[in-house]
Design a protein around this motif. Structure first.
Motif, mmCIF file in Angstrom:
data_model
loop_
_atom_site.group_PDB
_atom_site.id
_atom_site.type_symbol
_atom_site.label_atom_id
_atom_site.label_comp_id
_atom_site.label_asym_id
_atom_site.label_seq_id
_atom_site.Cartn_x
_atom_site.Cartn_y
_atom_site.Cartn_z
ATOM 1 N N THR A 20 0.832 -1.214 0.000
ATOM 2 C CA THR A 20 0.000 0.000 0.000
ATOM 3 C C THR A 20 0.866 1.264 0.000
ATOM 4 N N GLN A 21 2.070 1.159 0.597
ATOM 5 C CA GLN A 21 2.901 2.363 0.688
ATOM 6 C C GLN A 21 3.935 2.479 -0.435
ATOM 7 N N ALA A 22 4.011 1.462 -1.279
ATOM 8 C CA ALA A 22 5.020 1.516 -2.350
ATOM 9 C C ALA A 22 4.703 2.673 -3.291
ATOM 10 N N ALA A 181 13.194 1.109 -7.055
ATOM 11 C CA ALA A 181 11.769 0.829 -6.835
ATOM 12 C C ALA A 181 11.557 0.342 -5.402
ATOM 13 N N ASP A 182 10.397 0.641 -4.864
ATOM 14 C CA ASP A 182 10.066 0.131 -3.523
ATOM 15 C C ASP A 182 9.630 -1.316 -3.614
ATOM 16 N N CYS A 183 9.059 -1.672 -4.776
ATOM 17 C CA CYS A 183 8.456 -2.988 -4.863
ATOM 18 C C CYS A 183 8.572 -3.545 -6.282
ATOM 19 N N LEU A 184 8.892 -4.824 -6.356
ATOM 20 C CA LEU A 184 8.925 -5.542 -7.640
ATOM 21 C C LEU A 184 7.847 -6.619 -7.587
ATOM 22 N N GLY A 247 17.569 -3.445 -1.899
ATOM 23 C CA GLY A 247 16.634 -2.822 -0.970
ATOM 24 C C GLY A 247 15.212 -2.743 -1.496
ATOM 25 N N THR A 248 14.903 -3.531 -2.553
ATOM 26 C CA THR A 248 13.547 -3.538 -3.115
ATOM 27 C C THR A 248 12.793 -4.764 -2.604
ATOM 28 N N ASN A 249 11.592 -4.571 -2.101
ATOM 29 C CA ASN A 249 10.766 -5.718 -1.710
ATOM 30 C C ASN A 249 10.233 -6.372 -2.967
ATOM 31 N N MET A 250 10.024 -7.685 -2.892
ATOM 32 C CA MET A 250 9.513 -8.377 -4.081
ATOM 33 C C MET A 250 8.281 -9.193 -3.700
#
Ligand code: GLU
Length: 387
Positions: A20-22, A181-184, A247-250
């Motif tokens: 939700t915060q990405a 990116a914050d998220c992959l 440092g990117t969440n996946m």
């Protein structure tokens, strides 16, 4: 064309703040989802539903980069090539035909939703050589600032076997790292990682959360890929390593539903790989992205394997050093083939490093006249870019 797919996820779980915060999200779309296995036709309706989600996310202020496969899958049918693995030159021919249809489809589907699609074709060198890396990153940044949706694929038509990623799982992780990116999101044919292949093992359990990629996690991934897609779960876990190091969440989730990104917001079953923000990770990110390297350390194949296994760089594995670096400066680590494999902070200045290169750590004090660190670059002071 029949595209019978369920429209929403059935099992509901909590939606993580990492989603939700990405703010900046890279979404990888695989060939097996995009192209119909029998006819080779593009699944336009499904892809339209992904772009509906992209439009909704971008209205919510998020920046989206798509990494899309499908060029070879679409092109091979157009050229009447046989099923099964293709020799490199035929995959390249197929990619050159398929990439046009793919880009056209994205352009049309994006336009119908008020979005502008932009095509970026990358080769391995574009993410490994600093100057090209910075240039590719700047292009993507500029596109995002102009509210366009970059659609990235490997430049399959020019990449030779040695300089290919070969699979878009790892390419997407490199892109995610490149644009911070914050998220992959990896859209897959399965809703995440299981303890064993669920198709063949009834005891297989779904794993909702991975915080470290341990040998056990790697063992669960197996190595299957299908005829259409290069990556199986194995390359997804490898992508996880690259993403987490950057440092990117996946998140791995199924793309076999309509609106698969909306499904994540609805709490569908997924596997999260969390990057964590421990000081070591933050430091590695800084080493990889912020510091101007002052020299280079060339290492042999044995040292390269040791680094890939998470070890520090010992002087014994160093074949040559160059540049003008002091103790604590950032240096580029180059593999036996000369390509950059990472960066790190040198524990010795250039002159001392040169004298201990190729020597065992036990000999350091005799050579230098003082006893320094056993490693030339400690693992915590190192950020690897090629795995
Ligand atoms: N770049 C390839 C293509 O567009 C796909 C690689 C993959 O399947 O991961 O066909």
């Amino acid at each position: 064309m029949s595209e019978t797919m369920p429209t929403a996820a059935s099992s509901i779980s909590a939606v993580r703040p990492e989603w939700t915060q990405a703010r900046r999200i890279v979404v990888k779309i695989g060939s097996a989802l995009l192209a119909d296995r029998a006819s080779g036709a593009l699944k336009t309706q499904w892809l339209g539903s992904v772009l509906d989600d992209v439009a909704a996310l971008s209205r919510a202020g998020k920046q989206i980069v798509l990494v899309s496969s499908g060029a070879i899958a679409l092109g091979r049918h157009a050229l009447g090539l046989p099923k099964g693995p293709l020799p490199l030159e035929q995959s390249q021919a197929a990619a050159s035909v398929g990439q046009i249809s793919l880009a056209h489809a994205y352009q049309e589907l994006a336009k119908a939703r008020g979005l502008t699609a932009a095509q970026i074709l990358l080769t391995l060198g574009d993410t490994e050589e600093r100057r090209r890396y910075l240039n590719a990153r700047q292009t993507i940044e500029t596109l995002l600032s102009l509210n366009a949706i970059p659609v990235v694929n490997e430049n399959d038509t020019v990449a030779t076997a040695e300089i290919r990623y070969g699979d878009n799982d790892r390419l997407s992780a490199r892109v995610a790292g490149m644009v911070c990116a914050d998220c992959l999101v990896l859209l897959s044919d399965i809703d995440g990682l299981y303890t064993a292949p669920p198709q063949s093992d009834p005891t297989a359990r779904h794993i909702p959360l991975v915080t470290a990629i341990t040998p056990e996690i790697e063992a669960m991934a197996g190595d299957a890929g299908t005829e259409l897609s290069k990556g199986g779960m194995k390359t997804k876990v490898e992508a996880g390593k690259i993403a987490l190091a950057a440092g990117t969440n996946m998140v791995i989730t199924t793309g076999k539903v309509m609106n698969p990104l909306q499904a994540i917001s609805n709490g569908s079953t997924v596997t999260w790989f969390l990057a964590g923000t421990d000081p070591v990770t933050a430091k590695k990110r800084w080493i990889a992205g912020q510091l101007e390297p002052k020299g280079q350390v060339h290492i042999d194949a044995g040292a390269e394997r040791a680094l890939a296994a998470g070890k520090s760089l010992l002087p014994a594995g160093v074949t040559r050093v160059d540049g003008a670096f002091d103790r604590g400066d950032a240096v580029i680590i180059r593999g036996a083939d000369g390509r950059e494999i990472g960066r790190g902070l040198a524990a010795y200045g250039k002159a001392d490093a040169e004298r201990i290169a190729g020597k065992r750590s036990g000999e350091i004090s005799d050579i230098l006249g003082f006893s320094g660190r056993a490693e030339l670059i400690h693992r915590d002071d190192m950020a690897l870019s090629r795995i």
